[in-house]
Design a protein around this motif. Structure first.
Motif, PDB file in Angstrom:
ATOM      1  N   UNK A  20       0.516  -1.434  -0.193  1.00  0.00           N
ATOM      2  CA  UNK A  20       0.026   0.011  -0.121  1.00  0.00           C
ATOM      3  C   UNK A  20       0.702   1.108   0.154  1.00  0.00           C
ATOM      4  N   UNK A  21       2.067   1.569   1.081  1.00  0.00           N
ATOM      5  CA  UNK A  21       2.948   2.665   0.674  1.00  0.00           C
ATOM      6  C   UNK A  21       3.304   2.693  -0.774  1.00  0.00           C
ATOM      7  N   UNK A  22       3.516   1.059  -1.183  1.00  0.00           N
ATOM      8  CA  UNK A  22       4.372   1.631  -2.586  1.00  0.00           C
ATOM      9  C   UNK A  22       3.500   1.985  -3.776  1.00  0.00           C
ATOM     10  N   UNK A  23       2.327   2.019  -3.938  1.00  0.00           N
ATOM     11  CA  UNK A  23       1.293   1.767  -4.650  1.00  0.00           C
ATOM     12  C   UNK A  23       0.635   4.076  -4.143  1.00  0.00           C
ATOM     13  N   UNK A  24       0.649   3.122  -3.141  1.00  0.00           N
ATOM     14  CA  UNK A  24      -0.143   4.785  -2.307  1.00  0.00           C
ATOM     15  C   UNK A  24       1.217   5.743  -3.237  1.00  0.00           C
ATOM     16  N   UNK A  25       2.511   6.004  -2.640  1.00  0.00           N
ATOM     17  CA  UNK A  25       3.962   7.111  -3.241  1.00  0.00           C
ATOM     18  C   UNK A  25       4.082   7.095  -4.596  1.00  0.00           C
ATOM     19  N   UNK A  26       3.853   5.747  -5.055  1.00  0.00           N
ATOM     20  CA  UNK A  26       3.526   5.152  -7.001  1.00  0.00           C
ATOM     21  C   UNK A  26       2.523   6.732  -7.303  1.00  0.00           C
ATOM     22  N   UNK A  27       2.020   6.648  -7.156  1.00  0.00           N
ATOM     23  CA  UNK A  27       0.355   6.761  -7.943  1.00  0.00           C
ATOM     24  C   UNK A  27       0.196   8.563  -7.127  1.00  0.00           C
ATOM     25  N   UNK A  28       0.611   9.249  -5.733  1.00  0.00           N
ATOM     26  CA  UNK A  28       0.998  10.165  -5.563  1.00  0.00           C
ATOM     27  C   UNK A  28       1.527  11.115  -6.476  1.00  0.00           C
ATOM     28  N   UNK A  29       3.042  10.604  -6.995  1.00  0.00           N
ATOM     29  CA  UNK A  29       3.884  10.672  -7.671  1.00  0.00           C
ATOM     30  C   UNK A  29       3.588  10.742  -9.422  1.00  0.00           C
ATOM     31  N   UNK A  30       2.606  10.431  -9.582  1.00  0.00           N
ATOM     32  CA  UNK A  30       1.600  10.213 -11.042  1.00  0.00           C
ATOM     33  C   UNK A  30       2.043   9.327 -11.939  1.00  0.00           C
ATOM     34  N   UNK A  31       2.340   7.935 -10.842  1.00  0.00           N
ATOM     35  CA  UNK A  31       2.933   7.113 -11.369  1.00  0.00           C
ATOM     36  C   UNK A  31       1.208   6.140 -11.946  1.00  0.00           C
ATOM     37  N   UNK A  32       0.526   5.533 -12.583  1.00  0.00           N
ATOM     38  CA  UNK A  32      -0.723   4.729 -12.853  1.00  0.00           C
ATOM     39  C   UNK A  32       0.260   3.193 -12.006  1.00  0.00           C
ATOM     40  N   UNK A  33      -0.913   2.848 -11.401  1.00  0.00           N
ATOM     41  CA  UNK A  33      -0.981   1.463 -10.258  1.00  0.00           C
ATOM     42  C   UNK A  33      -1.653   0.660 -10.453  1.00  0.00           C
ATOM     43  N   UNK A  34      -1.470  -0.661 -10.969  1.00  0.00           N
ATOM     44  CA  UNK A  34      -2.761  -1.987 -10.781  1.00  0.00           C
ATOM     45  C   UNK A  34      -2.207  -2.638  -9.223  1.00  0.00           C
TER      46      UNK A  34
END
Length: 222
Positions: A20-34
């Motif tokens: 969850x931390x990794x996914x949310x940080x990536x998304x916050x940086x603008x990277x789409x995550x599944x």
């Protein structure tokens, strides 16, 4: 599209928190995550249901041994990352997910027990590498650690590095904000501040950058 598998045959090592931390940080940086929730405990799905799902994140929960490879390939998109939260046992589902991974992260606490059990993931990856004829990068992530490392923690890290095992730095420290993600949902920026929120965000951001650095070193286009 890089695929990151969060894998450990031991429950309670911090797999879902790491995912969850990794996914949310990536998304916050603008990277789409599944984010694929493959853990029977459904911790990621619980997180997703507790608040507004952050933009650029999609959670898929109905994933089984027979569908894991197809599901990963389904989300094979440019500039997109798949994060797979796996169950806490060495299983066929875990093996199949690892076979598709561009990076495997094994979370563990800084204890001899976790290090011993975590070594099973290293052996499992070696078996998959032999079967596939390719390298599968692995990195250890220490979770729920203290700011000042204990002698036991330092000894485990030194032993891993001496054996050629990659250890992600910084650790994911024991932060109230990290555990609160599963109470409030959302991310570290949208949920009510818990503890030292600034330090938690900084820790999560540096950890995520360390993961991205490994993907880029492996030739992945992120």
């Amino acid at each position: 599209m890089p695929t990151i598998a969060i894998a450990s045959p031991k429950g309670g090592a911090g797999k879902s928190t790491t995912a969850v931390i990794l996914a949310t940080e990536l998304a916050h940086a603008g990277v789409p995550v599944t984010l694929l929730d493959c853990d029977p405990n459904r911790s990621v799905s619980l997180w997703a249901s507790r608040g507004t799902l952050p933009e650029r994140i999609e959670v898929i929960a109905d994933v089984s041994e027979s569908t894991i490879i197809k599901t990963i390939k389904q989300y094979d998109r440019d500039q997109h990352i798949v994060v797979v939260d796996l169950e806490g046992v060495a299983s066929r589902l875990m093996s199949r997910a690892i076979s598709q991974a561009d990076l495997v992260i094994t979370p563990m606490r800084a204890t001899t027990l976790d290090a011993t059990v975590g070594a099973r993931t290293i052996r499992l990856i070696a078996e998959e590498e032999e079967a596939l004829g390719r390298d599968i990068p692995l990195a250890i992530a220490f979770t729920m650690t203290k700011t000042i490392r204990s002698k036991q923690h330092s000894g485990i890290v030194a032993s891993l590095k001496e054996s050629g095992v990659d250890v992600i730095e910084p650790d994911l420290l024991e932060r109230s904000a990290f555990s609160a993600l599963f109470e409030f949902g959302g991310d570290l920026y949208s949920m009510p501040a818990q503890g030292n929120a600034v330090a938690a965000r900084e820790n999560a951001a540096k950890f995520t950058q360390a993961v991205l650095n490994r993907l880029m070193q492996g030739g992945e286009n992120v």
